[in-house]
Scaffold this active site. Structure first.
Site, PDB file in Angstrom:
ATOM      1  N   ARG A   5       0.833  -1.213   0.000  1.00  0.00           N
ATOM      2  CA  ARG A   5       0.000   0.000   0.000  1.00  0.00           C
ATOM      3  C   ARG A   5       0.862   1.254   0.000  1.00  0.00           C
ATOM      4  NH1 ARG A   5      -3.723  -0.455   4.918  1.00  0.00           N
ATOM      5  NH2 ARG A   5      -1.851  -1.466   5.657  1.00  0.00           N
ATOM      6  N   ASN A  35      -6.447  -2.498   1.905  1.00  0.00           N
ATOM      7  CA  ASN A  35      -6.429  -3.953   2.011  1.00  0.00           C
ATOM      8  C   ASN A  35      -7.856  -4.484   2.068  1.00  0.00           C
ATOM      9  OD1 ASN A  35      -3.642  -4.189   2.087  1.00  0.00           O
ATOM     10  ND2 ASN A  35      -3.534  -4.423   4.298  1.00  0.00           N
TER      11      ASN A  35
END
Length: 90
Positions: free
Chosen positions: A18, A36
């Protein structure tokens, strides 16, 4: 201007993916989010010009040193007005 939701599968959680996506987005004139998913994938929403989005996604598809992107599934979604940046959703 387009907006896409991209589901990324592979080794993409617990490996700094990320942060890599957010840092990569800073190199392109795109906005959106990265988050996520509980089942182990990562979902990216990205908005911008088609060419810039494609370049951004090509770079994301390479992953970082620890991530391994196996598949990216992209679908067009409605644009968000006045979105000012790209950010991580925790």
């Amino acid at each position: 201007m387009k907006r896409y939701e991209v589901e990324v599968t592979g080794r993409v959680q617990g490996v700094g993916f990320r942060a890599f996506v957010e840092q990569t987005a800073s190199q392109y004139p795109v906005t959106g989010t990265v988050q996520n998913r509980p089942e182990g994938s990562v979902v990216i929403q990205v908005q911008g010009e088609e060419t810039e989005i494609e370049q951004f996604l090509a770079k994301v598809g390479q992953g970082n040193h620890f991530a391994k992107v196996e598949h990216m599934e992209k679908k067009e979604i409605p644009k968000k007005e006045k979105e000012g940046r790209f950010s991580t959703i925790y």
